[in-house]
Design a protein around this motif. Sequence first.
Motif, short mmCIF file in Angstrom:
data_model
loop_
_atom_site.label_atom_id
_atom_site.label_comp_id
_atom_site.label_asym_id
_atom_site.label_seq_id
_atom_site.Cartn_x
_atom_site.Cartn_y
_atom_site.Cartn_z
N GLU A 301 3.70 -3.63 14.43
CA GLU A 301 4.38 -3.89 13.24
C GLU A 301 4.93 -2.83 13.64
OE1 GLU A 301 3.85 -4.27 8.35
OE2 GLU A 301 2.99 -2.53 9.19
N TYR A 302 6.63 -3.18 13.31
CA TYR A 302 7.93 -2.45 13.53
C TYR A 302 7.78 -2.31 11.89
CZ TYR A 302 12.55 -1.94 12.24
OH TYR A 302 13.79 -1.24 11.83
N GLN A 303 8.09 -1.63 11.77
CA GLN A 303 8.82 -0.68 10.31
C GLN A 303 9.89 0.13 10.49
OE1 GLN A 303 8.08 -1.73 7.32
NE2 GLN A 303 5.94 -2.57 7.27
N GLN A 304 10.86 0.70 9.49
CA GLN A 304 12.21 0.81 9.24
C GLN A 304 11.82 2.74 9.25
OE1 GLN A 304 15.14 -0.17 7.10
NE2 GLN A 304 15.01 -1.92 8.08
N SER A 305 10.61 3.63 9.10
CA SER A 305 10.19 4.35 8.76
C SER A 305 8.54 4.94 9.30
CB SER A 305 10.58 5.26 6.74
OG SER A 305 9.29 4.55 6.47
N ARG A 306 8.83 5.85 8.68
CA ARG A 306 7.37 6.73 8.42
C ARG A 306 6.33 6.61 7.70
NH1 ARG A 306 4.79 12.11 11.66
NH2 ARG A 306 2.92 10.67 13.27
N SER A 307 6.91 6.38 7.03
CA SER A 307 5.79 6.35 5.16
C SER A 307 4.51 6.26 5.46
CB SER A 307 7.35 5.70 4.57
OG SER A 307 6.41 5.33 2.89
N GLY A 308 3.69 6.48 4.75
CA GLY A 308 2.51 5.82 4.94
C GLY A 308 2.54 4.80 4.04
N LYS A 309 3.33 3.80 3.28
CA LYS A 309 2.75 3.26 2.37
C LYS A 309 3.34 1.92 3.62
CE LYS A 309 8.60 2.20 2.04
NZ LYS A 309 9.58 1.99 1.25
N HIS A 310 2.84 1.95 4.10
CA HIS A 310 3.68 1.52 5.28
C HIS A 310 1.99 0.84 6.17
CE1 HIS A 310 7.22 1.55 5.72
NE2 HIS A 310 8.11 2.12 5.95
N PRO A 311 1.25 2.01 6.09
CA PRO A 311 -0.09 1.70 6.69
C PRO A 311 -0.60 1.20 5.66
CG PRO A 311 0.25 3.87 7.37
CD PRO A 311 1.45 3.34 6.75
N LYS A 312 -0.79 1.65 4.02
CA LYS A 312 -0.74 1.22 3.41
C LYS A 312 -0.82 -0.21 2.82
CE LYS A 312 -1.23 1.88 -2.30
NZ LYS A 312 -0.31 2.66 -3.05
N ASN A 313 0.46 -0.82 2.77
CA ASN A 313 0.29 -2.53 2.89
C ASN A 313 -0.37 -2.88 4.12
OD1 ASN A 313 2.04 -1.36 0.93
ND2 ASN A 313 4.04 -1.27 1.60
N PHE A 314 0.38 -2.39 5.29
CA PHE A 314 -1.04 -3.59 5.67
C PHE A 314 -2.26 -3.86 6.15
CE2 PHE A 314 -1.88 -4.39 10.78
CZ PHE A 314 -1.43 -4.70 11.04
N LEU A 315 -3.05 -2.66 5.38
CA LEU A 315 -4.98 -2.26 5.37
C LEU A 315 -4.86 -2.43 4.55
CD1 LEU A 315 -4.52 0.68 8.08
CD2 LEU A 315 -5.42 -2.06 8.75
N ASN A 316 -4.08 -3.20 3.50
CA ASN A 316 -4.80 -3.45 2.19
C ASN A 316 -5.40 -5.21 2.58
OD1 ASN A 316 -4.45 -4.44 -0.65
ND2 ASN A 316 -3.47 -5.81 0.18
N GLY A 317 -6.31 -4.60 2.15
CA GLY A 317 -7.96 -5.55 2.09
C GLY A 317 -8.62 -5.19 3.20
N PHE A 318 -8.81 -3.63 3.82
CA PHE A 318 -9.21 -3.60 5.05
C PHE A 318 -9.76 -2.41 3.92
CE2 PHE A 318 -10.17 -0.12 7.67
CZ PHE A 318 -11.07 -0.72 8.29
N ASN A 331 -3.08 9.20 4.41
CA ASN A 331 -3.73 9.44 3.08
C ASN A 331 -3.80 8.40 2.09
OD1 ASN A 331 -5.36 11.29 4.68
ND2 ASN A 331 -3.77 12.95 4.10
N SER A 332 -2.39 7.67 2.08
CA SER A 332 -2.17 6.65 1.24
C SER A 332 -2.99 4.69 1.59
CB SER A 332 -1.06 6.48 1.24
OG SER A 332 -0.08 5.51 2.41
N VAL A 333 -4.26 5.14 2.75
CA VAL A 333 -4.81 3.91 2.67
C VAL A 333 -5.78 3.71 2.15
CG1 VAL A 333 -6.02 2.04 3.76
CG2 VAL A 333 -3.58 4.04 5.06
N GLU A 334 -6.11 2.64 1.02
CA GLU A 334 -7.01 2.80 0.05
C GLU A 334 -8.15 2.47 0.74
OE1 GLU A 334 -5.46 0.69 -3.07
OE2 GLU A 334 -4.55 2.28 -4.38
N ASN A 335 -9.53 2.96 -0.15
CA ASN A 335 -11.02 2.25 0.10
C ASN A 335 -11.57 2.32 1.87
OD1 ASN A 335 -10.90 1.07 -2.92
ND2 ASN A 335 -10.02 -0.53 -1.89
N VAL A 336 -10.92 3.52 2.48
CA VAL A 336 -11.19 3.63 3.97
C VAL A 336 -11.50 5.26 4.02
CG1 VAL A 336 -9.10 2.17 4.52
CG2 VAL A 336 -8.66 4.68 4.20
N THR A 337 -12.51 5.29 5.25
CA THR A 337 -13.12 6.95 5.22
C THR A 337 -12.61 7.26 6.85
OG1 THR A 337 -15.45 6.32 4.18
CG2 THR A 337 -15.38 8.19 5.39
#
Length: 541
Positions: A301-318, A331-337
Motif C-alpha cells: 500500500e502506498y501512503q504519503q507518510s510513515r504515520s501510524g494511522k496508515h497501518p491502523k486504517n489498513f488493518l481495521n477489522g484484523f 502501536n496505533s493498530v487496535e485489537n492486535v498483539t
Amino acid sequence: MKTCSWYNKGMENTAENKGLQQNRESVDDLKNENAKLQHELEMANAKIKWYEEQLRLSAAKKYGTSSDNVDEAQISFFNEAEITARPEKEEPKLEEITYERSKKRGTNKPSFDDLPVERIEYEIPENEQVCEKCSSSMHEMSVEVRKELKIIPAKVCIVEHVRKVYACRKCQNSGQNTPVITAPMPEPVISGSFASPSLVAYLMYQKYSAALPLTRQEKIFSDFRIEISKQNMSNWIIKACELWLDPFFERLKEELLKETFIQADESPLKVLTKDGKPAGSKSYMWLYKSGAFGKKISLYEYQQSRSGKHPKNFLNGFSGFLQTDDYSGYNSVENVTRVGCFAHARRYYTDALKALPKESEIESTHAHKALEYFKRMFRFESEWKDLSANERFKMRNKNLKPAMEAYLSWLQEVQPKIVRKSKLGQAVNYSLSNWELLSNVLKDGQCELTNNAAERQIKPFVIGRKNYLFCKSPHGAKASAMAYSIIETAKMNGLNPFYYLKYLFEQLPNTKLSTPYALDHLLPWSETLPKECLKTFESKK
C-alpha cells in the motif's frame, strides 16, 4: 614599648595557620581541577571510541558482507588473506577440477523438458560415403548430439477482433423491423486502446517482477522496430490497475484480514509530485503479508507518510498477532498483539562485533556471548520449521522459553557494566526495552521468531526502486502497489506472474461483480486456474 612574647607567638601561629589554610584550599582546587580534567578526558576518550566504532561499522557495511552473521575469525575485512589462508589445506587435483566442471555442462535440466526441440542433422552425401581403403559403401555407426539453448526474441503481432453482425434478409425485404444479432466478443482491457491483455501483463511483469524501468523497455521495443512510448506504457499500467486490479486487490485484502497472524514492514519511496507537499518528499510503501500457516497473500500500500494511522486504517477489522520491527507507529493498530523480531535484536550485536578493533578477542566480548544465546534459539526454530502451529507452540514453551529466560537474566546482569551509548549498550537496551514484544512469540505457534519474511517480501520493491528511482505521481505509486501485490502474491502461490496477469486481464473485463464472491475463481489459490498460469516446477510436483 615591649610586645608580649606570647602575643607575638600567637600572631605567628595565626599567619602560619592562614598559610596552611590557603595551601589546603589550593590543593583542593587542584584536585577539583584534576578531577574535572579527568572527567573531560574520559568523555573525550568515550567520544573517540564511539567515533572509531562508527568508522569501523561504516567500513564493514561498505566493504564487508551484508549478512548479520559475523565470522568469529574474520572480525576485520582488512586481513582477509591472512585469515582465510590454510597452509595445511591440500590443493585439489586437476582431474577433480575437470570432473566438477564437466558435470555442470549441458542442458539436462528439468526446466528444459517442456521446451520444443529444433533438430538439425548433418550428413555426408551418399556418393561420399565410401571407404577410402577398400572403396566399399559405409553405414551409419553412431550419432553425436550437441545441445544448445536457442533464444527467440519476443514476437509481436497485430490481433484483429472481427465481430460479425447478422440480419434477417426476409424481414428487411418486407419492410418490417429487421432483427439484428451481433456475435459476442470479449471486452478489451482498456477501451479505445490497442493495448492487449498480454501487452499490459508483459509491461507489468518486466517492470515489477524483472525490475526493468519503462525507459529501458521503450528502448528494447525500439531495438526491434516497435515504437511504443513510455508515456503510453505508464498510462496503460495505471488505467489497468484502476479498472481491474483495484477490485481484485480489495478482494485479496478481505482474505488477508481474516488471518490471525500478519507480518508488516515499510520502506521509503520518492514521489515527484503530490498535493500539499513539495516535489521529491519522502513517501512510504507499506507491506502486509500472511504467515506460513495461512493463505499466501502479500499486499502493498502506498501512503504519503510513515504515520501510524496508515497501518491502523489498513488493518481495521484484523484481530490477532502483528509482527513488525519496533517502530512505534504500529502501536496505533487496535485489537492486535504485537510480536517483536529477534533478527533486529541480533543485528545490534553483529554491528557491535563489526565495530570492534582489529586486535579484539571476540570470544571475550559480551556481544559474542549474546550471539551464543541467539544461535541456540535459532537452532531450535530451524528444527521446528516443519511442525504444525500447535506442535511448535508446545516445543517453544518447553525449550525456547528457558533459553529466552537465560538470555534475559544475562541482559539484566550485564546492563550496568556497559556504556549505554556504545553499540553493545544499544544492543542490550534494544532487547530489554522490547522484551515484551519479543516474548510474545511464545503465545502462538503461528508467530515467527523473526520478521525476515516480511523484509524479504518487500525486497522486490526495493530492487525496483533502485532502478526506476521514483514514481512520477501518486497515481503511479498506487498502481505500483497494486501491481506488486498481485505479482508477489502470485509468486507465493507458485504461479507464473506474467501468465497470471494475462489471464486476469482477459477475465476481469468480462466478469460481472454482482456478488461478493464473483472474483473467487480468479484468486491465486483457485483450482480452476489454467495450467499455463502455473510455474513449470510447481506443475510437475
